[in-house]
Design a protein around this motif. Structure first.
Motif, short mmCIF file in Angstrom:
data_model
loop_
_atom_site.label_atom_id
_atom_site.label_comp_id
_atom_site.label_asym_id
_atom_site.label_seq_id
_atom_site.Cartn_x
_atom_site.Cartn_y
_atom_site.Cartn_z
N GLY A 145 4.83 3.08 -1.54
CA GLY A 145 5.98 2.67 -2.25
C GLY A 145 5.30 2.41 -3.84
N LEU A 194 2.50 -12.38 9.95
CA LEU A 194 2.44 -12.85 11.32
C LEU A 194 1.53 -12.04 12.36
N SER A 207 5.19 -11.78 -6.54
CA SER A 207 5.77 -13.05 -6.33
C SER A 207 6.66 -13.31 -5.13
N GLU A 208 7.43 -12.50 -4.63
CA GLU A 208 8.32 -12.87 -3.65
C GLU A 208 7.66 -12.72 -2.23
N ASP A 239 0.20 -3.84 4.89
CA ASP A 239 0.99 -3.54 4.00
C ASP A 239 2.27 -4.11 3.98
N VAL A 272 14.51 -14.88 6.56
CA VAL A 272 13.42 -14.69 5.97
C VAL A 272 13.23 -16.05 4.75
N GLN A 316 4.54 -3.49 1.55
CA GLN A 316 5.67 -2.94 0.92
C GLN A 316 6.41 -3.17 -0.23
N ILE A 333 5.48 -15.76 -1.89
CA ILE A 333 5.97 -17.12 -1.42
C ILE A 333 6.51 -16.83 0.21
N LYS A 341 5.91 -11.09 5.29
CA LYS A 341 5.92 -12.21 6.31
C LYS A 341 5.74 -11.59 7.73
N ALA A 342 6.50 -10.45 8.03
CA ALA A 342 5.98 -10.10 9.41
C ALA A 342 4.42 -9.66 9.39
N GLU A 343 4.14 -8.92 8.26
CA GLU A 343 2.54 -8.56 8.42
C GLU A 343 1.65 -9.60 8.49
N ASP A 370 9.09 -10.94 15.49
CA ASP A 370 9.71 -11.02 14.17
C ASP A 370 10.13 -9.52 13.90
N GLU A 393 12.75 -11.60 -9.51
CA GLU A 393 12.07 -10.90 -8.62
C GLU A 393 11.51 -11.78 -7.34
N LEU A 434 0.79 -1.13 0.07
CA LEU A 434 -0.07 0.09 0.06
C LEU A 434 0.85 1.21 0.01
N ARG A 470 8.18 -5.93 -0.11
CA ARG A 470 9.35 -6.60 0.23
C ARG A 470 8.96 -8.06 1.03
N VAL A 471 9.72 -8.97 0.85
CA VAL A 471 9.22 -10.45 1.42
C VAL A 471 9.31 -10.28 3.12
N ASP A 472 10.29 -9.72 3.59
CA ASP A 472 10.50 -9.68 5.01
C ASP A 472 9.20 -8.94 5.67
N VAL A 473 8.87 -7.93 4.97
CA VAL A 473 7.50 -7.09 5.51
C VAL A 473 6.50 -8.00 5.21
#
Lengths: 242, 229, 403, 335, 286
Positions: C55, C105, C122-123, C92, D231, C94, C126, C101-103, D31, D144, C53, C96-99
């Motif tokens: 970027g 969670l 895609s990332e 959101d 990650v 963003q 996954i 995952k955190a969201e 996390d 990506e 939401l 990014r895969v790390d964000v």
């Protein structure tokens, strides 16, 4: 204090940089057309004092009044607009600008109508500058740079000149040329504060002298207190070496 | 006696302007030499070339018989050629003590000695501090030092490599009489006791005459005279 | 004294204690079982929606959430799930895969959502899959098209059985495009797309599938987002004289490219594979000197459901959906809610078999999932098949499949 | 006196962080903290290059991402055991750093930033735009979607990740602090302060700049490998300019050249803006405003400004005001 | 029309776009001595103003450029006066601070105009000699960057430009000669921001208008400015055009995907080849 109407009055001027008290409670007054030489060892606060008067460094305490107006809180450019000119040491020319542009920058506050005359006056004082007026100031020799810096102040027809070691590292010949230029254009017309090392050069101009040590005035004298430059050197010697 | 430092045919131009041209000079071990010249005569350029801050367009520089023409300034310092700057560029955030540790760390003898030399290093620093009168200022960050102290620090830094040759660029201009006298004594003592040669650049003829045995006069990029005192 | 005690130089002691604590708590927290599903909360049911939401991907992500919002409203209008209201909780990601995952969670452990819908890239998706698998939470994927998602489900069904994709797979996209090209009598096509994996794979798959129809690529190019050199691509694409130029996965760049291309080759038709060119607000400024086709999941007029959805969307958000990334999230939520209703529960163990075996009508058609949990395409009416529209001055006209 | 508590605060902070998971926070919070620890270590590693050595790099994501990708490829494609892959990844990152350092050593000021930016962007383009490798599923890896890291465990308990990351952060920042206070660190601070004087003091500055890049990159690589493991995947974002900017931002806010400052800034900013689960628009606006306000009032960074103030307080009355001490470490005097 | 000559011509136009952005950044770098990472945001602002005007039936790029320049000037002066000037003495804080400002603007734009791409009609290209297409936006970008840079060069050569050059060299002296350095700094900042916004307005029809559209041109103009410096306006122009041509030629002859990499690699090589011209002491003889 010498009599007459003082047009520059400095009272208890103090400048502190971080932990260093560069100038401590300095009071000084100068009459219209008077030249006051400021002597002092390096680091005794002469440069800081002149810059504080010019508004280039903020005063921590104290008051600077010029022609009856308190200018302590005014920034440098507004003091310049009231006729003050700070003449820096020779490293401070704009090397990538031409000689003419350097002079023109000096005449920034001058009405355009008076620019031509002012320029010609400087060129007649320093013919070397006239011949190099289109060259970048970076190619000038040290002496020529000092001429340019003085010329940059003269074009603006200043009423108060604050000169910081204008003869530092100059040959005698160049120094004499600068001295006579100051004598012919400003002597008696403008108030001059002159911070110098070179007692011999300064002796030609000064009406009074003060000596700085550790940011304070430790000695004041008039021209008549010393008979000639040699005696002045001896006097300074006494004060520099406690 | 072989020359400590010798230079031949040194030429350097910046763009179209030739600043120095075909300069030859030599300095014997322990010899105090002066270099005099008006502003713009190329003194600083010559000093930069001799100290390794600039490389000449043509010519060679030798130190103790070894060619060092294209050796950078840091390597020359480690050989024993130290220089001071007319305008000191201090490390703002480092104390005086730390600034000298940096200079000593570069000394190969000191570095290879490892941890055991830590005491020696401290001793060397204290020695430098007391010789230059900076002991009381040793913990002060360089940014807060006065001009005179900065100049003293320049000397201490230059002496840290136990130099065989000191190149001093206008070190005595714009100094208080006290500072000037102490630093002069320091220089003369080094010359007398350790046999440190120096090349003193100045535009102050009386000073040069009082300190140097030989004075080279530089004008418009050439050495025009050599005066023996 | 104080300077000696607390100084960072005494950190080793602290670290020693820290390391001890690490071992202690690792032992402590490995023992209890996984987190419990919060399915038993009374009152409302929550669906976690993950999309970028902020970027550069915010446009797609915003539409995504808008579509999901409409679907939930529709579900509540139809009585919710066994009388319980449905809500969405938004995360959101963003881009990014790390964000992401955190969201995911956060949605699972704090918002106590019963299922997840998303993510967009895609990332991100996954990454979210792992969270869904670990927490045994159903995840419906509406947009991300990478084969890795379905491949994971196929290889490790026990772990990833909670993941279902309503979005189209690459072969489905390619199959549809080939059929359309064939219908338009195209022999040679050009392919232009952002230099991302999705486009590289689509171009490859399309080349294989189109070859069956005797259609060959005349030109293909992938541009970099850092310096999308559209002029030379447009010139080269025009010089290769294809019958049509296909724009792969186009965001805002498709608009810029189309403008460049139309300057060089005003008569060359263009097909946009979904994306920004389906946006009616943009269509007004697109040069239409030659056909501009858009491939969409559904469009106004394809079916009564689709028409109703488009009208509701337009009424709510001021412009009709672009037909793909803001249509499929609606279907994802609809499918999920339907599965809950059928299962009579939101417990994943019950819902997953329902999703695996039942059929779910949506805006784009009826969804049935294959062994890899990919929505299957069909040929008959009511099945999934996608749509091609052509922009006209007064709006878009459906041109394929032919009625 | 304030300075005497100086060393106590980090210990108290670490203690609180150790205690935190025992207060049963949810998995999301753990996390967020875990990622925060990794970002903090990354910011500190930036500070080794950009703060201590003064080589402002905008390509610090390059060693980070290189290590992440190496970790992913070596475990997933080559089937290396994880510890070996991590070690190789760190070595690779250090080598990348040495290479970047060699290229940028002759440059100064914004040119270093520009060159590192260019190198980082080149790597990002290469990673984002290409699918070099085919995974076992028959589809391409890379691009990506990134490349997965094959882990010997599944679904690591958040507690474990939290503690491991915290432990890593403590060890890494301790090591970096030690490095910054070592002889080499002193020389690097000299190079940052005045390259000319350092050179004239016999310091081969090119070699030391390379050293800074190598050490900083090795730590960035360790963080990158840890991030990829956390990650579960190396993606092109790991090489992005945004990530490099993020590290530089944390350093600017915390105080360049202090190591502790960037760590604290990274932790506080990340946890604040990811952990509070604000609405996206509010999060971005608040983040930007916080940065601007902080920099407006602490332009030298929070820790940097406080340290400088302490400095000036200590030497308030000129050169004679401190006691003569023995052979103490300069700059570490208590009064 | 030969495709290659068309590509090279387009490259010149693309370079004009970089120059348009780079001119303002160079001015800020020289006078305010700040690397302004919010420059792209002002470019975006200009594009949105143009869109908003076009939506209201005023689809004239000139009007949009004027209005957006005025708006950007106001914002720029505010930013320069109350943010940039006070923290100038910490050069590292400013790139980060201006980046934060750009993020702030991007988010605000997204809230006002939405995240979706918007578009303005481009208009048909002109056909030049030999069938070469002269793209309208390209010609506008090229001509306005040429005019802007020539104007800047002219300004710097005349009396009103003197303070800018003097401040670039020695601020203290400028102050002592009666120039209000602080005011000149923030006015310059505002002026440069106005230039970026005008560029954004002029170029808005060429592509899509989105909140993050300023990011890509920012990086490339940053590259131009750092390599060319503020000293030579001509160098900025030539380097921009050179990069434009190189990027396009590379995209056409090699692969479009690598055109960005090629640009960056070329710049890296340029830096590696002549770091000596950049090292502090070299060239100072006195």
């Amino acid at each position: 204090m010498t009599g007459g109407a003082a047009n520059l009055k400095i009272r208890d001027l103090t400048v502190v940089f971080g932990k260093v008290v560069a100038v401590r409670d300095v009071s000084l007054a100068a009459r219209e057309g008077e030249t006051v030489a400021i002597f002092g060892a390096n680091g005794s606060g002469k440069t800081t004092f002149l810059k504080a008067v010019a508004g280039l460094v903020p005063a921590t305490r104290g008051k600077v009044a010029y022609r009856g107006e308190d200018v302590t809180s005014l920034p440098a450019h507004e003091r310049a607009a009231r006729g003050m000119r700070y003449v820096s040491d020779r490293s401070r020319v704009a090397t990538r600008m031409t000689v003419l542009e350097n002079l023109e920058a000096g005449a920034w506050l001058l009405p355009a109508s008076r620019w031509n005359a002012a320029r010609e006056r400087v060129f007649s004082l320093f013919p070397a500058l006239a011949s190099m007026s289109r060259s970048p100031a970076g190619v000038l020799s040290g002496g020529e740079r000092q001429m340019l810096i003085l010329g940059r102040a003269l074009v603006a027809e200043p009423t108060l000149l604050l000169m910081d070691e204008p003869f530092l590292g100059l040959s005698r010949e160049v120094r004499d040329r600068l001295l006579s230029a100051i004598e012919t254009t400003l002597k008696g017309r403008a108030t001059i504060l002159l911070a110098e090392h070179d007692a011999e050069g300064a002796y030609r101009l000064l009406d009074r002298h003060v000596i700085f040590r550790n940011g304070s005035i430790v000695h004041e004298g008039t021209r008549s207190d010393v008979a000639d430059a040699k005696e002045l050197v001896l006097l300074l010697h006494r004060h520099f070496r406690p | 006696m072989t020359a400590l430092l010798s230079a031949e045919g040194i030429t350097k131009s910046f763009g179209a302007t030739r600043v120095i041209e075909g300069i030859a000079l030599s300095i014997a071990p322990g010899e105090p030499v002066g270099l005099f010249g008006p502003n713009g005569s190329g003194k600083t350029t010559l000093v930069n070339i001799l100290s390794g801050l600039l490389f000449p367009d043509a010519g060679t520089v030798r130190f103790e018989g070894k060619e060092i023409t294209r050796l950078p300034i840091d390597a020359r310092y480690r050989l024993g050629v130290a220089r001071t700057f007319q305008i000191p560029h201090p490390y703002p955030a480092l104390s005086v003590h730390e600034a000298l540790r940096v200079a000593l760390a570069a000394d190969p003898g000191n570095r290879s000695a490892g941890e055991g030399a830590r005491g020696d290093e401290e001793g060397a620093i204290e020695d430098l501090l007391s010789r230059t009168g900076l002991f009381n200022q040793r913990l002060v960050p360089c940014a807060l030092l006065s001009q005179g102290c900065l100049r003293r620090l320049e000397f201490a830094r230059a002496f840290a490599c136990r130099p065989k040759l000191l190149i001093l660029d206008e070190v005595f201009s714009a100094l208080s009489a006290l500072d000037e006298k102490e630093l002069l004594d320091l220089l003369l003592a080094a010359n007398r006791d350790d046999g440190t040669a120096f090349l003193l650049v100045s535009h102050n003829p009386p000073l040069l005459k009082s300190l140097c045995r030989r004075i080279l006069v530089l004008e418009e990029g050439r050495i025009v005279r050599e005066r023996r005192v | 004294m104080t300077a000696r005690f607390g100084s960072l130089h005494r950190l080793p002691l602290v670290l020693l204690i820290g390391t001890a604590a690490v071992f202690l708590s690792t032992i402590l927290c490995v023992s209890p079982g996984g987190p419990a599903l919060a399915a038993s909360l009374p009152g409302t049911l929550k669906i976690g929606v993950l999309a970028p939401l902020s970027g550069p991907y915010a446009a797609g992500g915003t539409s995504f959430v808008q579509a999901a919002t409409l679907a939930v409203e529709q579900a509540n209008a139809e009585g919710g799930v066994s009388g319980r209201r449905v809500e969405i909780a938004v995360g959101d990601s963003q881009g990014r895969v790390d964000v992401a995952k955190a969201e995911a969670l956060r949605l699972v452990s704090r918002e106590k959502v019963s299922a997840l819908v998303g993510a967009y890239l895609s990332e991100e998706t996954i990454g979210v899959m792992e969270v869904a698998a670990a927490h045994r939470t159903v995840l419906i994927v509406p947009v991300a098209a990478t084969a890795e998602i379905t491949d994971k489900v196929r290889r490790d069904h026990a772990r990833y059985r909670y993941v279902f994709r309503v979005g189209y797979s690459l072969p489905q996209w390619a199959e549809m495009i080939s059929a359309f090209l064939s219908d338009r009598k195209v022999r040679r096509y050009g392919f232009v797309g952002a230099g991302i994996r999705w486009n590289h794979e689509l171009a490859g798959t399309l080349e294989r599938m189109a070859a069956a129809h005797g259609i060959t690529p005349a030109y293909s190019a992938f541009y970099s987002a850092g310096n999308p050199a559209f002029d030379p691509i447009a010139v080269a694409a025009a010089a290769a004289s294809p019958d049509i130029v296909i724009l792969g996965d186009p965001g805002r760049n498709s608009v810029s490219f189309l403008k460049r291309l139309r300057e060089v080759a005003p008569a060359l038709p263009v097909l946009s594979v979904g994306g920004a060119l389906g946006d009616a607000r943009l269509a007004a400024s697109i040069p239409l000197s030659a056909p501009v086709y858009v491939q969409a999941a559904a469009w106004r007029g394809v079916s009564p459901d689709a028409t109703a959805y488009v009208e509701r969307y337009e009424q709510r958000y001021g412009a009709p959906p672009v037909g793909y990334s803001d249509t499929l999230p609606y279907d994802a939520v609809t499918v999920l809610v339907a599965a809950w209703r059928t299962a009579g529960s939101v417990d994943s163990a019950v819902v997953v078999p329902v999703l695996e075996f039942d059929a779910f009508p949506g805006v784009a058609g009826t969804y049935r999932f294959d062994a890899a949990h990919q929505a299957r395409w069909g040929a008959g009416p009511g099945t999934l098949h996608g749509t091609f529209v052509r922009w006209e001055r007064d709006g878009a006209r459906i041109v394929f499949p032919p009625r | 006196m304030l300075p005497s508590f100086r060393g106590g605060w980090p210990a108290a902070g670490i203690g609180l962080l150790l205690l935190f998971p025992l207060s049963s926070p949810d998995a999301f919070f753990l996390d967020v903290f875990t990622t925060g620890f990794l970002l903090a270590a990354f910011a500190a590693s930036w500070d080794v290059v950009g703060g201590i050595a003064g080589q402002v790099t905008l390509g610090h994501a390059l060693p980070f991402g290189a290590a992440a990708y190496a970790c992913a490829l070596l475990t997933s494609l080559a089937g290396w055991p994880l510890p070996l892959a991590v070690a190789a990844a760190i070595l690779l990152a250090a080598a990348v750093g040495a290479g970047v350092g060699t290229l940028s050593a002759p440059l100064s000021g914004p040119f270093v930033a520009l060159l590192t930016l260019a190198l980082g962007e080149i790597a990002h383009e290469a990673a984002a735009g290409n699918t070099f490798f085919s995974g076992p599923g028959g589809y391409a890896w890379g691009g990506e979607g990134g490349i997965p890291v094959a882990l010997p465990w599944q679904d690591a308990p958040p507690f474990a990740s939290y503690y491991v990351a915290l432990c890593f952060l403590c060890l890494a920042s301790f090591a970096m602090l030690r490095f910054s206070r070592s002889g080499a660190g002193l020389i690097l601070r000299a190079v940052a302060g005045s390259p000319i004087t350092a050179q004239a003091s016999g310091v081969p500055i090119a070699r030391f700049k390379r050293l800074a890049f190598t050490v900083g990159s090795a730590f960035a690589g360790a963080t990158g490998a840890g991030f990829a493991i956390h990650v579960g995947r190396a993606t092109a974002t790991d090489l992005s300019l945004e990530l490099s900017f993020q590290a530089a931002t944390f350093a600017a806010v915390g105080g360049r050249g202090t190591i502790v400052g960037p760590v604290v800034a990274a932790l506080v900013l990340h946890v604040l803006f990811q952990g509070l689960s604000l609405p996206p628009a509010a999060r971005v606006l608040l983040y930007a405003l916080t940065l601007m306000v902080t920099l407006r009032f602490f332009p030298g960074g929070v820790v940097g400004t406080v340290r400088e103030a302490a400095w000036r307080v200590r030497w308030k009355n000129g050169t004679g005001s401190f006691r003569r001490r023995g052979r103490g470490r300069p700059g570490e005097g208590g009064s | 029309m030969s495709p290659l000559s068309q590509v090279l011509l387009d490259g010149i136009f693309a370079g004009g776009t970089y120059a348009l952005m780079a001119a303002g950044m160079a001015l800020i770098l020289g006078v305010v001595k700040v690397i302004n990472l919010s420059h792209g945001a002002f470019f975006t602002l200009g594009a949105y103003v143009a869109y908003a005007l076009a939506e209201r039936g005023i689809a004239h790029p000139g009007a949009a450029a004027l209005l957006s320049a005025a708006i950007a000037f106001a914002f720029g002066v505010f930013l320069g006066k109350s943010f940039v000037n006070p923290i100038r003495s910490h050069p590292f804080a400013l790139p980060v601070g201006t980046l934060a400002c750009a993020l702030l603007f991007e988010q605000a734009a997204q809230m006002v105009w939405g995240p979706h791409p918007l578009s303005i009609e481009t208009g048909a290209p002109w056909v030049g000699p030999g069938g070469l297409l002269i793209r309208r936006w390209g010609a506008i970008a090229f001509l306005s960057s040429a005019a802007l840079l020539a104007g800047l060069k002219g300004l710097l050569a005349t009396r009103p430009g003197l303070p800018l050059r003097l401040i670039a060299e020695d601020e203290e002296i400028a102050g002592s000669l009666g120039m209000d350095v602080e005011a000149i700094r923030y006015l310059t900042f505002g002026g440069a921001c106005a230039m970026a916004a005008a560029a954004g307005a002029l170029l808005s029809p060429s592509g899509a208008v989105t909140p993050t559209m300023g990011r890509a041109p920012l990086i490339l103009s940053l590259v131009v400015v750092i390599v060319a410096g503020m000293d030579s306006i001509g160098a900025i122009f030539l380097l921009s055009i050179g990069l434009g041509i190189l990027g396009n030629a590379c995209a056409y002859l090699l692969s479009p995907q690598w055109s960005y990499v090629a640009l960056l690699a070329a710049v890296s090589l340029l830096l590696a080849a002549r770091p000596a011209g950049i090292v502090v002491l070299a060239g100072r003889s006195d």
